[in-house]
Design a protein around this motif. Sequence first.
Motif, PDB file in Angstrom:
ATOM      1  N   ASP A  76       1.005  -6.637 -15.257  1.00 33.07           N
ATOM      2  CA  ASP A  76       2.099  -7.704 -15.391  1.00 33.07           C
ATOM      3  C   ASP A  76       1.656  -8.761 -16.197  1.00 33.07           C
ATOM      4  O   ASP A  76       0.495  -9.119 -16.291  1.00 33.07           O
ATOM      5  CB  ASP A  76       2.673  -7.885 -13.997  1.00 33.07           C
ATOM      6  N   ALA A  89       3.140  -4.224  -9.801  1.00 33.56           N
ATOM      7  CA  ALA A  89       3.826  -5.145 -10.835  1.00 33.56           C
ATOM      8  C   ALA A  89       4.867  -5.877  -9.860  1.00 33.56           C
ATOM      9  O   ALA A  89       5.312  -5.246  -8.862  1.00 33.56           O
ATOM     10  CB  ALA A  89       4.421  -4.387 -11.915  1.00 33.56           C
ATOM     11  N   ALA A 118      -2.627  -6.303 -10.941  1.00 30.55           N
ATOM     12  CA  ALA A 118      -1.214  -6.343 -11.333  1.00 30.55           C
ATOM     13  C   ALA A 118      -1.135  -5.963 -12.761  1.00 30.55           C
ATOM     14  O   ALA A 118      -1.709  -6.750 -13.714  1.00 30.55           O
ATOM     15  CB  ALA A 118      -0.545  -8.014 -11.123  1.00 30.55           C
ATOM     16  N   VAL A 153       3.250 -13.036 -11.981  1.00 28.51           N
ATOM     17  CA  VAL A 153       2.556 -12.806 -10.793  1.00 28.51           C
ATOM     18  C   VAL A 153       2.406 -13.835  -9.920  1.00 28.51           C
ATOM     19  O   VAL A 153       2.600 -13.976  -8.802  1.00 28.51           O
ATOM     20  CB  VAL A 153       1.340 -11.942 -11.190  1.00 28.51           C
ATOM     21  N   CYS A 199       8.332  -4.051  -9.583  1.00 27.63           N
ATOM     22  CA  CYS A 199       8.185  -3.018  -8.645  1.00 27.63           C
ATOM     23  C   CYS A 199       8.559  -2.725  -7.392  1.00 27.63           C
ATOM     24  O   CYS A 199       7.759  -3.392  -6.430  1.00 27.63           O
ATOM     25  CB  CYS A 199       6.875  -2.083  -9.076  1.00 27.63           C
TER      26      CYS A 199
END
Length: 201
Positions: free
Chosen positions: A129, A96, A127, A134, A99
């Motif tokens: 996310d 992500a 991802a 992204v 992260c």
Amino acid sequence: MKLTTGRILLIAIIGAVLGAAVGLWRGGSGPLLQSELGQRALHDALSATAPAPPQDLAIARRGEAVPPVRLPDLDGAPVDVPAAYAGRPLLVNFWASWCGPCIEEMPELNRYAGSHDADGARVIGIALDDADAVREFLTRIPVDYPILIDQAGPRDSSVQFGNPRGVLPYSVLISADGRLLKQKIGPFQHGEIDSWSETGE
């Protein structure tokens, strides 16, 4: 309250699991967690303390075929994993944009992805996310391997690929015929990915 030996042992196991998770989050994996034995022990400990997944959700088990998932790429086109990459080993990295350890290992994954010819392992990132986050992230830190999008949750593709607690980063190695070979909880250290990705079949 009187503590029995069983309760003391349970408290110790929970403490060890939480300590390992914090250690991974803050400083990356140590020598034990870079070993296959350490990874299996960590995975087993996390699995033992994880809530049960939804009963109708197919979960990959080591040595067995991974369940097929369909996820969009960055342009919204659907991609079937692992079918779209059949015929070669596949390293799937779950990450992500928020992260820190995920971001730190991305140059290593990109180096590894670019070091293989047409017969070597492929790398894809999934991802967990928001797609816009992204895309924005990848304008700053681009990678040369495909990125797919999924939403984190109890039914996400990382759970289906054997990540019971949803820990990030999380990587799996899938054989050319679609079986789960290895699991990696935590980031790859420099140079670790080359030896880890050897299938040992």
